[in-house]
Each structure stands twice: as structure tokens, then as C-alpha cells.
Design a protein around this motif. Structure first.
Motif, short mmCIF file in Angstrom:
data_model
loop_
_atom_site.label_atom_id
_atom_site.label_comp_id
_atom_site.label_asym_id
_atom_site.label_seq_id
_atom_site.Cartn_x
_atom_site.Cartn_y
_atom_site.Cartn_z
N GLY A 349 0.79 -1.23 0.00
CA GLY A 349 0.00 0.00 0.00
C GLY A 349 0.82 1.28 0.00
O GLY A 349 0.28 2.37 0.18
N HIS A 351 2.67 4.26 -1.69
CA HIS A 351 2.58 4.89 -3.01
C HIS A 351 3.91 4.74 -3.76
O HIS A 351 4.98 4.90 -3.17
CB HIS A 351 2.23 6.37 -2.84
N HIS A 353 5.62 6.54 -5.67
CA HIS A 353 6.55 7.67 -5.56
C HIS A 353 7.34 7.60 -4.27
O HIS A 353 8.54 7.84 -4.24
CB HIS A 353 5.76 8.99 -5.60
N ASP A 354 6.63 7.28 -3.19
CA ASP A 354 7.30 7.16 -1.90
C ASP A 354 8.25 5.96 -1.91
O ASP A 354 9.36 6.02 -1.39
CB ASP A 354 6.26 7.02 -0.78
N GLN A 357 11.38 6.68 -3.79
CA GLN A 357 12.21 7.60 -3.03
C GLN A 357 13.02 6.85 -1.97
O GLN A 357 14.20 7.11 -1.77
CB GLN A 357 11.31 8.63 -2.32
N ILE A 358 12.38 5.88 -1.33
CA ILE A 358 13.06 5.13 -0.27
C ILE A 358 14.07 4.15 -0.89
O ILE A 358 15.18 3.99 -0.38
CB ILE A 358 12.03 4.43 0.62
N ASP A 360 15.71 4.66 -3.43
CA ASP A 360 16.83 5.51 -3.88
C ASP A 360 17.87 5.68 -2.78
O ASP A 360 19.04 5.93 -3.06
CB ASP A 360 16.28 6.87 -4.32
N GLN A 361 17.45 5.54 -1.53
CA GLN A 361 18.41 5.65 -0.43
C GLN A 361 19.51 4.60 -0.52
O GLN A 361 20.60 4.77 -0.01
CB GLN A 361 17.68 5.51 0.93
N ASN A 363 20.37 3.40 -3.58
CA ASN A 363 20.71 3.44 -5.02
C ASN A 363 19.97 2.42 -5.86
O ASN A 363 20.45 2.01 -6.92
CB ASN A 363 22.21 3.27 -5.24
N ILE A 412 9.21 3.14 7.40
CA ILE A 412 8.84 4.55 7.47
C ILE A 412 7.32 4.74 7.50
O ILE A 412 6.81 5.56 8.23
CB ILE A 412 9.48 5.32 6.30
N PHE A 413 6.62 3.92 6.69
CA PHE A 413 5.17 4.15 6.58
C PHE A 413 4.35 3.27 7.51
O PHE A 413 4.60 2.14 7.70
CB PHE A 413 4.74 3.96 5.12
N MET B 1 23.68 12.96 -0.75
CA MET B 1 22.23 12.73 -0.93
C MET B 1 21.50 13.03 0.38
O MET B 1 21.86 12.47 1.41
CB MET B 1 22.00 11.27 -1.35
N VAL B 4 15.95 10.61 3.72
CA VAL B 4 14.49 10.70 3.59
C VAL B 4 13.83 11.27 4.84
O VAL B 4 12.70 11.68 4.79
CB VAL B 4 13.83 9.34 3.25
N TYR B 8 10.14 12.85 5.02
CA TYR B 8 9.00 12.21 5.70
C TYR B 8 8.96 12.59 7.18
O TYR B 8 9.15 11.75 8.04
CB TYR B 8 9.07 10.70 5.50
N LEU B 13 3.65 12.56 7.77
CA LEU B 13 3.12 11.19 7.78
C LEU B 13 1.78 11.14 8.51
O LEU B 13 0.89 10.37 8.13
CB LEU B 13 4.13 10.24 8.43
N TYR B 16 -0.78 12.20 6.16
CA TYR B 16 -0.93 11.18 5.12
C TYR B 16 -1.80 10.04 5.65
O TYR B 16 -2.73 9.60 4.98
CB TYR B 16 0.45 10.66 4.72
N ARG B 17 -1.51 9.60 6.88
CA ARG B 17 -2.26 8.47 7.45
C ARG B 17 -3.68 8.89 7.81
O ARG B 17 -4.62 8.12 7.65
CB ARG B 17 -1.56 7.96 8.72
N CYS B 64 0.74 10.48 -3.72
CA CYS B 64 1.77 10.01 -2.80
C CYS B 64 1.63 10.72 -1.46
O CYS B 64 0.80 11.62 -1.29
CB CYS B 64 3.15 10.27 -3.40
N SER B 65 2.44 10.33 -0.50
CA SER B 65 2.35 10.89 0.85
C SER B 65 2.55 12.41 0.83
O SER B 65 1.89 13.11 1.59
CB SER B 65 3.39 10.24 1.76
N ARG B 127 10.15 16.10 -6.10
CA ARG B 127 8.92 16.00 -5.33
C ARG B 127 8.22 17.34 -5.15
O ARG B 127 7.13 17.40 -4.56
CB ARG B 127 9.21 15.38 -3.94
#
Lengths: 413, 147
Positions: A349, A351, A353-354, A357-358, A360-361, A363, A412-413, B1, B4, B8, B13, B16-17, B64-65, B127
Motif C-alpha cells: 500500500g 505509493h 513515488h514514496d 524515493q526510499i 533511492d536511499q 541506489n 517509514i510508513f 544525498m 528521507v 518524511y 506522515l 498522510y495516514r 503520494c504521501s 517532489r
């Protein structure tokens, strides 16, 4: 037995691709976006650099030897591409900006000459925007009718109503492999079905030419197109192949230098094929880079590339399913023989995009979004998906890195 | 870099939730739809405006979030506010997202409150479009309701 049936050595091949073996912040690159665009081997980079350093000159228009040699290299690439897809002649190979331009060229040049109000063009629900919008532009302009081959629940084209849809059609334009689902379509069968009703068979081969042997004559197609940048070559050049008689009968697309044999104040005469469709100075260095990419892929063998990707598909499907079960939904066929190594998925569940992004942390490069196929996304009930796509330089370690990165995403989510 | 964790943040969050003001408003409320062509996200903003005041606001759609939480926080911030104040807030927010806006000067004294948490998005330029989707859609709604 061993040897003939083993696929390529991906560990060794990786070493040919600087970006694939690179790292960011000490973490190795895990490049899983080759359905979007592929990485480039040193052989291609060197061929382009060498040409620009030592051989760069205009083509087709100057008598000095530097220019003659540049022309020879450019036309040599055309011959390589023709052989690569088993075209009858290199006159049937037109270099365009990309595959999208090739589809637009057909819709514009062939379509505007041969289609009239009410004529039927059949597409499929699997198409990406490049094989939808040029036809919709014709629909708006001259009022052609568009029909769509739907999908089955197991992500194949539903051919049960194909003969009805094709009845009276002038064109059947379809993808050889879905860039979202990974589904490989039965190209020969679809071309035959088109011809049975007298329709033109156009094969959008962007996703299959880089990954498997291609034989346009065995397909029985009328037109096909693909991009250099998805097959280890540079961006900026695409290929249009068409049967010579069809290309011969078509009016030019863009007008200008190189595509004419005569220009007077009261008119012009077109050049012979394929120059007729190559107006202006083409991407000379890029075409030579594409030629080097064809050499590179031939050196590995396209059958070996295909075998490797079937193995990768089995591994990815088994591993992701074993590890995540119902938490991952893969939108595409389960049988590795019926698909390419491109996987669109939904995960826990989160998204896309999210998710990307994660990932990518660490690579792990995947695409998130609608993959330029919005109608298909709507049909499979997803606004967006994450997509991981594998190529000849990807290994099981890349698949493991993807699975590990996915697992950490839910923290994270 | 950048990490995150800059993106977030907990308040993001949370929205989002548990999005606030999620839902739809019947006509005559104005409905505007915004799309992010990059990722296929879509959002609908419903605005009930009377006497120059945003009396009610709701949003629906998928995203997205970042796009969802940004829109959720936006609805909280604008509900009950005069349209002119809302426009100034939008300018202030877009300024934080490093987007210039030629519709008027930015009032730096406007407090963003929770919305400040979205400042980290700027470190992830891809983003920014997610964060501003709801706000741009709101602007369109304001313009059409006054048109």
C-alpha cells in the motif's frame, strides 16, 4: 550440453557498463530502469568519442575524404541495423529522433495519405502514449475510428474478439511487449490477423528489440520502430523500418536538406530512400553509437540476452513472491517464458513515488508513475506503479538488493 | 544525498495516514481537478466560497504521501479564511517551494505552522510538484469561482 545452453555471464558484462558498476556515497548502483532507458557500454562511449575526436564530419554532402569516411561510418551503422532485425535492405531503415517520431512519421505521412473519415485503426489497451496519441491526432483531424483490443485477466491481449475488431480495419498497430506488464505479444499471429483483413501491421518494438532476436520478415510486419537508447546505444536516434514499397509510396514527413534530389523555385523532387525521410543533418555521432551498440549486442548474442532475462524473470518472480506473498502485487504474467524482465508492482500500500524515493536511499533505481501508458494504468486499476526492469547487465544480486530495499520501505510508513 | 527523514517528517506522515477534510462537496461548491503528469497523481479540490470567504473545503483523489499530506494541511490552513488571505498563503507556500509567482509580492510574515514541515521537500526537487499539486489546484478553483 553445457555452454550451448548457458546464458550470458552478467558478472562479466557488468564490467563493460561504467554506470552499472558505479556507486554513490559508497553504496553500489542497482540500476533497474532499463525499460525506461538502458546504460551504455564502454564500446559505445568509445566509438562516439573516437568519432568526435578523430573522424567527425558532415555526411552525404562533401567530397573531402574526412566527410566520405564519416558517410561510410553512418551508412555502415544503417547496414548493421538492417541485419540486426533482418530487413531485406538497408534502404528500409530510416533514422529518426526516436521511436515516438517514427510512429508520428507513419501516422502523418502514411495516415494522412491513406486514411479518410470513418476508417478504422485498431490499437490495444497495452499501448504506451507514443502509439496512442499520433492516432488520436488523426482522429481529431480527419475523423478516423479507433478500436481497442482489450486484456484478459492474466494480462494477455484478449484475442477472442479480434476478428470483429479488425473487420474493415485499415491499420492494426500494437506493441511487441508491454512496457508496463512485461507481456510479450504473439507478433506473427497479430500481423497475420491484420493482413487477413487487408490492414497494415505496425509493430511498436521498443521493448523487444533490445531484449530478444528480431526478424521483421518472419514477423510479416509492414512497419516497426525502436529506440537506440533502450538497446545500449545513445539517446537522440530511433529507427523506423518499413517495407520498401510502402516507404516508396509515402510522401515525405519533414522537408529540408538531404531529403531532396532537386529543388527549384517552383517545386522539389524527393531523394531516394531512405534519405527521403531524413531531412536535415541527422544525429551522426549517435547513429555511429547505435552501430557500436548493435555490434556489442551481436557479440553477446540476442538469444543469450533473452535466455538471461527469462532466468532473471524466474528468479525475481519466485523471490518476491516467496518473500512478500500477498504484500506484493505484480501486474503481469507469471510465466517467465511469456514475459520480459519488466515488473510493475504495488507493495504494502505504499505509493510508488514514496517507494522509489526510499529505494533511492540504497541506489536502487526504479521508475514510479504511469510509464507513459495512462489508459492501461486505468484498466489495471492503478494510478501509478513502481516498475523494476532488468537487462543483460543485471544479476541476481540486483534482484536481492531490490527485495531488501523494499522490505526496509515499510519501516517509514 | 539528503536523507528521507528530511522528507518524511512526522507531521507529514500524520496527515498522510489521517488526512483532514477528505471528501467531496456537492454543487454549487466549485470542483477543480489537478494532475501531476509525471506520476499520474490526481486531486480534486471542492471549494464553498461565499462573501469572499472559504466557508468549506474538501479534497479527494489519489497521490503520494507528499501530495496528500500537503493538500490535507492546506485545507486545514484555509478553511474559514478570506480568499485574499488564502491567496497570500499560497504565494508564501510557493515561495518556500522556491517557485516564483508573479501574482503579487510574498508576505514573509505569514506563519505557515505545520506546513513549514514541507520545507524539506525542496531538497528533493522531483517532489516539489507533488507538494504543490493541491495548492495549484486550489488556485485554479479560486480563479474559476471568481471568474
Amino acid at each position: 550440453m553445457a555452454g550451448a545452453n548457458t546464458s550470458l555471464d552478467a558478472e562479466k558484462i557488468r564490467q563493460d557498463f561504467p554506470v552499472v558498476t558505479s556507486s554513490i556515497n559508497g553504496k553500489p548502483m542497482v540500476y533497474l530502469d532499463s525499460a525506461n532507458t538502458s546504460q551504455k557500454p564502454v564500446a559505445v562511449i568509445d566509438a562516439m568519442t573516437a568519432f568526435m575526436r578523430e573522424g567527425y564530419a558532415p555526411i552525404n554532402r562533401s567530397a573531402y575524404s574526412l566527410a566520405a569516411e564519416a558517410t561510410e561510418k553512418y551508412e555502415g551503422a544503417r547496414t548493421k541495423v538492417a541485419k540486426f532485425i533482418n530487413a531485406k535492405s538497408s534502404r528500409e531503415i530510416v533514422f529518426t529522433k526516436n521511436a515516438t517520431e517514427a510512429l508520428n512519421l507513419i501516422a502523418y505521412s502514411w495516415g494522412r495519405t491513406n486514411l479518410k473519415r470513418g476508417d478504422v485503426v485498431v490499437l490495444t489497451h497495452m499501448e504506451h502514449h507514443a502509439n496512442i496519441v499520433p492516432w488520436q491526432m488523426l482522429q481529431q483531424e480527419i475523423g478516423i475510428e479507433l478500436r481497442w483490443v482489450p486484456l484478459t485477466s492474466d494480462f494477455q491481449l484478449d484475442l477472442s474478439s479480434l476478428s470483429n475488431l479488425l473487420a474493415g480495419a485499415k491499420v492494426f498497430s500494437f506493441t511487441s511487449m508491454s512496457n508496463v506488464l512485461g507481456t510479450i505479444n504473439p507478433v506473427e499471429k497479430l500481423c497475420a490477423a491484420a493482413h487477413a483483413v487487408g490492414a497494415l501491421a505496425i509493430v511498436d518494438a521498443c521493448q523487444s528489440v533490445p531484449h530478444a532476436p528480431t526478424d521483421v520478415q518472419a514477423w510479416g510486419a509492414d512497419f516497426t520502430m525502436f529506440s537506440s537508447h533502450k538497446m545500449c546505444g545513445p539517446s537522440g536516434v530511433g529507427v523506423l523500418w518499413g517495407r520498401e514499397a510502402l516507404l516508396e509510396a509515402m510522401p515525405p514527413f519533414l522537408g529540408g536538406g538531404n531529403m531532396i534530389s532537386e529543388v527549384r523555385l517552383d517545386g522539389f523532387k524527393c531523394a531516394e530512400l531512405p534519405a527521403k525521410f531524413e531531412a536535415g543533418t541527422p544525429p551522426i555521432t549517435e547513429v555511429i553509437g547505435l552501430g557500436a551498440a548493435v555490434d556489442y549486442l551481436n557479440g553477446i548474442g540476442m538469444a543469450n540476452v533473452r535466455r538471461h532475462e527469462v532466468e532473471m524473470s524466474s528468479y525475481v518472480l519466485e523471490n518476491l513472491t516467496a518473500r512478500f506473498g500477498d504484500e506484493i502485487t505484480i501486474h503481469g504474467p507469471r510465466n517467465p517464458e511469456l514475459r520480459g524482465a519488466t515488473f510493475s508492482f504495488a507493495f504494502r500500500g505504499i505509493h510508488p513515488h514514496d517507494l522509489s524515493q526510499i529505494l533511492d536511499q540504497t541506489n536502487v533505481c526504479v521508475r514510479a508513475g504511469h510509464h507513459c501508458a495512462k489508459p492501461l494504468m486505468k484498466i489495471i486499476g492503478a494510478n501509478a506503479t513502481a516498475r523494476a526492469s532488468f537487462y543483460l547487465y543485471n544479476t541476481k544480486a540486483d534482484a536481492d538488493a531490490l527485495a531488501n530495499a523494499l522490505d526496509s520501505a515499510s519501516d517509514i510508513f | 544525498m539528503p536523507g528521507v527523514e528530511d522528507l518524511y517528517r512526522e507531521i507529514i506522515l500524520d496527515h498522510y495516514r489521517t488526512p483532514r477534510n477528505r471528501g467531496e462537496l456537492p454543487p454549487p461548491a466549485v470542483c477543480t481537478e489537478g494532475n501531476n503528469p509525471l506520476c499520474g497523481d490526481d486531486i480534486r479540490i471542492f471549494l464553498d466560497i461565499a462573501d469572499g470567504v472559504v466557508r468549506d473545503v474538501k479534497f479527494s483523489g489519489q497521490g503520494c504521501s507528499i501530495s496528500q499530506s500537503s493538500t490535507s494541511m492546506m485545507t486545514v490552513a484555509i478553511k474559514g479564511k478570506p480568499v485574499e488571505e488564502v491567496r497570500a498563503l499560497v504565494r508564501r507556500f510557493k515561495h518556500m517551494m522556491t517557485l516564483s509567482d508573479d501574482e503579487g509580492a510574498v508576505d514573509e510574515s505569514i506563519k505557515l505552522g505545520d506546513i513549514e514541515a514541507l520545507g524539506g521537500v525542496v531538497k528533493f526537487p522531483v517532489r516539489i510538484k507533488c507538494a504543490t499539486l493541491g495548492w495549484n489546484t486550489l488556485l485554479e478553483g479560486l480563479n474559476s469561482s471568481q471568474g
